[in-house]
Design a protein around this motif. Structure first.
Motif, PDB file in Angstrom:
ATOM      1  N   GLU A  10       0.860  -1.180   0.000  1.00  0.00           N
ATOM      2  CA  GLU A  10       0.000   0.000   0.000  1.00  0.00           C
ATOM      3  C   GLU A  10       0.898   1.232   0.000  1.00  0.00           C
ATOM      4  OE1 GLU A  10      -3.956   1.238  -0.270  1.00  0.00           O
ATOM      5  OE2 GLU A  10      -2.988  -0.741  -0.317  1.00  0.00           O
ATOM      6  N   PRO A  11       0.641   2.184  -0.915  1.00  0.00           N
ATOM      7  CA  PRO A  11       1.522   3.352  -1.044  1.00  0.00           C
ATOM      8  C   PRO A  11       1.765   4.073   0.270  1.00  0.00           C
ATOM      9  CG  PRO A  11      -0.053   3.311  -2.839  1.00  0.00           C
ATOM     10  CD  PRO A  11      -0.434   2.189  -1.928  1.00  0.00           C
ATOM     11  N   ILE A  12       0.728   4.257   1.058  1.00  0.00           N
ATOM     12  CA  ILE A  12       0.906   4.988   2.304  1.00  0.00           C
ATOM     13  C   ILE A  12       1.837   4.257   3.250  1.00  0.00           C
ATOM     14  CG2 ILE A  12      -0.298   5.912   4.295  1.00  0.00           C
ATOM     15  CD1 ILE A  12      -2.610   6.492   2.673  1.00  0.00           C
ATOM     16  N   ARG A  13       1.742   2.917   3.251  1.00  0.00           N
ATOM     17  CA  ARG A  13       2.621   2.167   4.147  1.00  0.00           C
ATOM     18  C   ARG A  13       4.055   2.199   3.645  1.00  0.00           C
ATOM     19  NH1 ARG A  13      -2.039  -1.400   5.027  1.00  0.00           N
ATOM     20  NH2 ARG A  13      -1.368  -2.894   3.470  1.00  0.00           N
ATOM     21  N   VAL A  14       4.245   2.229   2.339  1.00  0.00           N
ATOM     22  CA  VAL A  14       5.595   2.379   1.813  1.00  0.00           C
ATOM     23  C   VAL A  14       6.168   3.724   2.250  1.00  0.00           C
ATOM     24  CG1 VAL A  14       6.963   2.639  -0.281  1.00  0.00           C
ATOM     25  CG2 VAL A  14       5.230   0.856  -0.158  1.00  0.00           C
ATOM     26  N   LEU A  15       5.356   4.763   2.145  1.00  0.00           N
ATOM     27  CA  LEU A  15       5.808   6.086   2.576  1.00  0.00           C
ATOM     28  C   LEU A  15       6.122   6.091   4.062  1.00  0.00           C
ATOM     29  CD1 LEU A  15       3.678   8.789   0.728  1.00  0.00           C
ATOM     30  CD2 LEU A  15       6.144   8.414   0.639  1.00  0.00           C
ATOM     31  N   LEU A  16       5.240   5.514   4.866  1.00  0.00           N
ATOM     32  CA  LEU A  16       5.455   5.482   6.306  1.00  0.00           C
ATOM     33  C   LEU A  16       6.745   4.748   6.630  1.00  0.00           C
ATOM     34  CD1 LEU A  16       1.846   4.782   7.671  1.00  0.00           C
ATOM     35  CD2 LEU A  16       3.250   6.810   8.055  1.00  0.00           C
ATOM     36  N   LEU A  66       4.564  12.713  11.345  1.00  0.00           N
ATOM     37  CA  LEU A  66       4.183  11.922  10.187  1.00  0.00           C
ATOM     38  C   LEU A  66       2.943  12.474   9.503  1.00  0.00           C
ATOM     39  CD1 LEU A  66       6.335   9.925  10.238  1.00  0.00           C
ATOM     40  CD2 LEU A  66       4.811   8.197  11.167  1.00  0.00           C
ATOM     41  N   GLY A  67       2.749  13.760   9.618  1.00  0.00           N
ATOM     42  CA  GLY A  67       1.537  14.340   9.045  1.00  0.00           C
ATOM     43  C   GLY A  67       1.578  14.482   7.542  1.00  0.00           C
ATOM     44  N   LEU A  75      -0.015  13.110   4.906  1.00  0.00           N
ATOM     45  CA  LEU A  75       0.055  11.978   3.991  1.00  0.00           C
ATOM     46  C   LEU A  75      -1.239  11.839   3.210  1.00  0.00           C
ATOM     47  CD1 LEU A  75       1.915   9.409   6.233  1.00  0.00           C
ATOM     48  CD2 LEU A  75       2.765  10.559   4.189  1.00  0.00           C
ATOM     49  N   GLY A  76      -2.153  12.760   3.432  1.00  0.00           N
ATOM     50  CA  GLY A  76      -3.392  12.739   2.668  1.00  0.00           C
ATOM     51  C   GLY A  76      -4.497  11.918   3.293  1.00  0.00           C
ATOM     52  N   VAL A  77      -4.239  11.336   4.454  1.00  0.00           N
ATOM     53  CA  VAL A  77      -5.264  10.559   5.143  1.00  0.00           C
ATOM     54  C   VAL A  77      -5.359  11.025   6.582  1.00  0.00           C
ATOM     55  CG1 VAL A  77      -5.044   8.531   3.684  1.00  0.00           C
ATOM     56  CG2 VAL A  77      -3.599   8.773   5.695  1.00  0.00           C
ATOM     57  N   GLY A  78      -6.430  10.675   7.236  1.00  0.00           N
ATOM     58  CA  GLY A  78      -6.666  11.114   8.597  1.00  0.00           C
ATOM     59  C   GLY A  78      -5.794  10.396   9.607  1.00  0.00           C
ATOM     60  N   GLN A  79      -5.848  10.872  10.835  1.00  0.00           N
ATOM     61  CA  GLN A  79      -5.004  10.295  11.886  1.00  0.00           C
ATOM     62  C   GLN A  79      -5.357   8.850  12.210  1.00  0.00           C
ATOM     63  OE1 GLN A  79      -6.428  10.217  15.475  1.00  0.00           O
ATOM     64  NE2 GLN A  79      -4.795   8.742  15.801  1.00  0.00           N
TER      65      GLN A  79
END
Lengths: 119, 119
Positions: free
Chosen positions: A47-53, A70-71, A73-77
Motif C-alpha cells: 500500500e503506497p501509504i505504508r511504503v511512505l510510512l 508523520l503528518g 500523507l493525505g489521510v486522517g489520523q
DNA sequence: ACTCTGGATCGACGAGTGTCAATATTGAGG
DNA sequence: CCTCAATATTGACACTCGTCGATCCAGAGT
C-alpha cells in the motif's frame, strides 16, 4: 520541576540479528512456509501509504520517528494509526512510547532481510 | 510431418535494462509516485501463491517455465491463471505463447529492481 | 481531580480480492 | 472441419481491506 517541553531522547542503536528468514526469491528451495512469510512482508508494503510510512521511519537520521512528525500523507489520523499497526503486526517496525509521544523504528534485521530478497 | 510431441525450445536470454525505477526504501527522497510504484510491486507479491509462482519462474534454470509445469499449488487452474495475470499486470513477469503452451519468464530488470530495494 | 494533547481503537461502509465452476479461446493434429 | 489439450476469461460469492467519524486511553501539567 520537569521541563519536558521538548521531546525525550532516543536510545543508542542495537545490534542487527541477521535473521536468515528465507532463501532468496529466485531460489528453487522456497517452501510454502517461506512463501507465506515473504508474502506477509510484501503485503504489509503493498500500500503506497505504508511504503511512505516505512520509508519515513527507515530514512530518519535518528533511526526513529515520532508519529507526530508523520503528518500530511493525505489521510486522517486514525488511518495513519491503522497502517502503522499493520506494519507493526508484520514485524517491520517496532514502537515505543516515551511520554506523550510514540516513536517508531525499523525492527532489527528487517533491512537485512529485504536485502536478501535476491541472491 | 511435424513431430511436435515435445515442447519447443527457449529463445536466448536478453540484456537487462537496469531500470532505476526508485530510490531505495530507506531513502528520504521517496516521492508519492515512487511509493505507488513500489507498492504495486509489493502488492503483486503479497500473496503466498504468487510468491511461489514467481519463485518457480525466477529459479528455473531455463529462465522460463511452462504453465503446464506449475501444478500442485493447492488451487485450481483458473486461479493459477488469475494470479499469473496479476504478476503480468504488475510487470513482474512476461508471457509468450509457443504452440499450445504458454511460457513465463521474469520481466527484464525486475530482479535488479528488487536488489535495489535497500541501498 | 480536571483538562489537554497525542495516539489507538471501534463500528460502519464501500471497494477490492481470491476462489471456483462454467465457458471461451487458441493452436495442433487427424 | 472436427476434436482434443492447454490457458484464459467470465460471473458469482464470500471475505478482506482502506477509509472515516466517533470514542477511548495514557501521560503531562496545572
Amino acid at each position: 520541576m520537569s521541563k519536558l517541553k521538548d521531546r525525550p531522547l532516543a536510545e543508542p542503536d542495537r545490534e542487527e540479528d541477521a535473521v536468515p528468514c528465507c532463501p532468496p526469491l529466485d531460489s528453487p528451495d522456497l517452501s510454502r512456509e517461506d512463501a507465506e512469510t515473504m508474502a506477509a512482508m510484501f503485503k504489509a508494503l503493498g500500500e503506497p501509504i505504508r511504503v511512505l510510512l516505512f520509508s519515513r521511519v527507515a530514512s530518519h537520521p535518528d533511526g526513529e520517528v515520532c508519529v507526530c512528525d508523520l503528518g500530511d500523507l493525505g489521510v486522517g489520523q486514525p488511518t495513519v494509526s491503522h497502517h502503522l499497526k499493520k506494519l507493526r503486526d508484520a514485524g517491520l517496525v517496532v514502537s515505543e512510547r516515551r511520554g506523550t509521544w510514540v516513536y517508531y523504528r525499523v525492527a532489527p534485521g528487517v533491512l537485512a532481510r529485504m536485502g536478501a530478497i535476491t541472491r
